[in-house]
Design a protein around this motif. Structure first.
Motif, mmCIF file in Angstrom:
data_model
loop_
_atom_site.group_PDB
_atom_site.id
_atom_site.type_symbol
_atom_site.label_atom_id
_atom_site.label_comp_id
_atom_site.label_asym_id
_atom_site.label_seq_id
_atom_site.Cartn_x
_atom_site.Cartn_y
_atom_site.Cartn_z
ATOM 1 N N ARG A 103 -5.346 -6.897 -2.630
ATOM 2 C CA ARG A 103 -5.983 -7.104 -1.187
ATOM 3 C C ARG A 103 -7.445 -7.352 -1.275
ATOM 4 N NH1 ARG A 103 -4.122 -2.270 2.510
ATOM 5 N NH2 ARG A 103 -5.905 -1.174 1.593
ATOM 6 N N LYS A 205 -9.281 -7.195 4.754
ATOM 7 C CA LYS A 205 -10.203 -6.034 4.972
ATOM 8 C C LYS A 205 -11.431 -6.207 4.976
ATOM 9 C CE LYS A 205 -9.324 -0.947 3.798
ATOM 10 N NZ LYS A 205 -9.176 -0.386 5.356
ATOM 11 N N TYR A 210 -13.666 -4.012 12.171
ATOM 12 C CA TYR A 210 -13.406 -2.619 12.429
ATOM 13 C C TYR A 210 -14.424 -2.240 13.582
ATOM 14 C CZ TYR A 210 -10.120 -2.257 8.685
ATOM 15 O OH TYR A 210 -8.873 -2.632 7.837
ATOM 16 N N GLU A 240 -0.189 -2.763 14.967
ATOM 17 C CA GLU A 240 -0.533 -1.878 14.205
ATOM 18 C C GLU A 240 -0.881 -0.829 14.998
ATOM 19 O OE1 GLU A 240 -2.512 -2.439 10.258
ATOM 20 O OE2 GLU A 240 -2.760 -4.601 11.239
ATOM 21 N N VAL A 273 -0.649 -0.785 1.681
ATOM 22 C CA VAL A 273 -0.257 -0.084 0.361
ATOM 23 C C VAL A 273 0.709 0.795 0.738
ATOM 24 C CG1 VAL A 273 -0.769 1.107 -1.849
ATOM 25 C CG2 VAL A 273 -2.333 -0.999 -0.829
ATOM 26 N N THR A 274 0.446 1.677 1.684
ATOM 27 C CA THR A 274 1.448 2.665 2.236
ATOM 28 C C THR A 274 2.581 2.055 2.961
ATOM 29 O OG1 THR A 274 -0.775 3.791 2.612
ATOM 30 C CG2 THR A 274 1.565 4.817 3.387
ATOM 31 N N THR A 320 -3.370 5.321 3.959
ATOM 32 C CA THR A 320 -3.845 5.860 2.722
ATOM 33 C C THR A 320 -4.322 7.266 3.387
ATOM 34 O OG1 THR A 320 -4.302 3.850 1.575
ATOM 35 C CG2 THR A 320 -5.638 5.971 0.936
#
Ligand code: PMP
Length: 374
Positions: A103, A205, A210, A240, A273-274, A320
């Motif tokens: 990623r 990311k 953000y 999300e 990833v989770t 995470t």
């Protein structure tokens, strides 16, 4: 002119300079997320003629950058979030670091920053966490949060691909997200602000994704909701929650079959990833019990209908930091959609199981290829 290929990251060239002033260790129960750092950091410089230079592990220190450096003007920055855990034998384990590296490379490539061999950076991160291993608390729920970061360092104001970059990794000991056990959160369905859109960069990311989410989060907080549930489009697709992927468990309206649903990776969702771990464990362990595991689009109206018909079983975020974060209710169009928990409950069955299953692999109790021994 040189025709040689730019160099990739080479762990065998690592130069280590250890600190002469080791820092104090905080009591585990006093740790605040991301506020304390270990003694050392990893840095690797890149430039377009040479490629990646030799990696350094140095005492944790400030960066010195020219005010014209492109990261400060055009947001050439991407990052990762992953953790190192200490197992019962004292060995240090990373959880699915290959996923974070993949990623990280995709994020870097999208903003014209250089990519690298994933195994080389995993190797160097292993060396860093071993040097700073005294900072990794042994208790269950505790870990060392790792923050790989890449920035463009070219010091010119022209808007273009950076000719130089810096990759660095810092590490912060962290405690359990919910020190006293799960606390179900309340969400505000957000449609006035959009986190990501088709053709955008919400699946990368990038730091730039953000900062714009903080004002909507503060607004949700001011109305008593911890996080935003990011909706998209006139259909109000559920995407999300805050900085986590979102899962719902419900009973199918027609067939009554139990379904675990999350939004598909259509470019507007971060490839958590989770998220991937939850899906994989669900396919392995819930599907044989009759659950249907689905990556598909679903709307807020669909959730509301399921809730009002008593078919919404539970909902949770996955990431995470918390692994899973159970959701009590969602504020939407002036009403509260109840996500299936009883008043006295803080987590549903699936969220609790997922946390235990994933933790077992992170801490090496359940021996599995997802766990990488440093
Ligand atoms: N969505 C967003 C927007 C995130 O920032 C994160 C945290 N990286 C996640 C989902 C969860 O991803 P992961 O499971 O890899 O932590």
């Amino acid at each position: 002119a040189s025709t040689s290929k730019p160099l990739d990251i080479d762990p065998s060239k690592l130069v280590v300079e250890k600190t002469t002033k080791p820092g104090p260790l905080k009591k585990p129960e006093e740790l605040i997320f991301g506020a304390n750092f270990t003694d050392h950091m990893l840095t690797i410089e890149w430039n377009k003629t040479t490629g990646w230079l030799e990696p350094h592990i140095t005492p944790y220190q400030n960066l010195s950058l020219d005010p014209a450096t492109c990261v400060f003007h055009y947001a050439f920055e991407c990052f990762e979030g992953m953790k190192a855990y200490k197992d019962k034998q004292g060995k240090i384990r990373l959880f699915r670091p290959d996923k974070n590296m993949e990623r990280f490379n995709k994020s870097a490539a999208r903003i014209a920053l250089p990519t690298f061999a994933p195994t080389a950076l995993i190797d160097l991160i292993s060396k860093l966490v071993k040097i700073d291993s005294r900072f990794i608390p042994e208790q269950r729920g505790y870990s060392l949060y790792l923050r790989p970061t890449m920035i463009g360092t070219q010091k010119t104001l022209g808007v273009g691909a950076p000719g130089s970059a810096l990759l660095y990794v810092i590490a912060s000991p962290v405690g359990p997200y919910y020190p006293t056990g799960f606390k179900a959160v309340s969400l505000e369905a957000t449609n006035y602000a959009v986190r990501a859109w088709p053709g955008g960069v919400g699946d990368k990311k990038l730091g730039a994704n953000y900062a714009p989410c903080i004002v909507p989060q503060r607004e949700a907080m001011s109305r008593g909701f911890q996080q935003n549930l990011w909706l998209f489009g006139e259909e109000e697709f559920v995407t999300e929650v805050g900085t986590m992927n979102f899962f719902v468990a419900l009973k199918n309206k027609e067939t009554g079959q139990k379904e675990l649903i999350t939004a598909p990776l259509d470019g507007t969702i971060l490839e958590g990833v989770t998220r991937d771990s939850v899906l994989s464990l669900a396919r392995e362990r819930l599907a044989p019990e009759g659950w249907k595991i689905e990556e598909r689009k679903y709307t807020m109206a669909e959730l509301d209908e399921a809730a009002s018909e008593g078919r919404l079983i539970e909902a949770f975020g996955a990431g995470t930091a918390a692994i899973v974060s159970p959701v009590r209710c969602i504020s939407w169009k002036g009403k509260l959609v109840n996500c299936g928990l009883q008043e006295h409950e803080e987590s549903g069955e699936i969220a609790t199981k997922m946390k235990n299953w994933i933790e077992a692999r992170q801490y090496g109790d359940d021996k599995h290829e997802w766990s990488y021994v440093c």
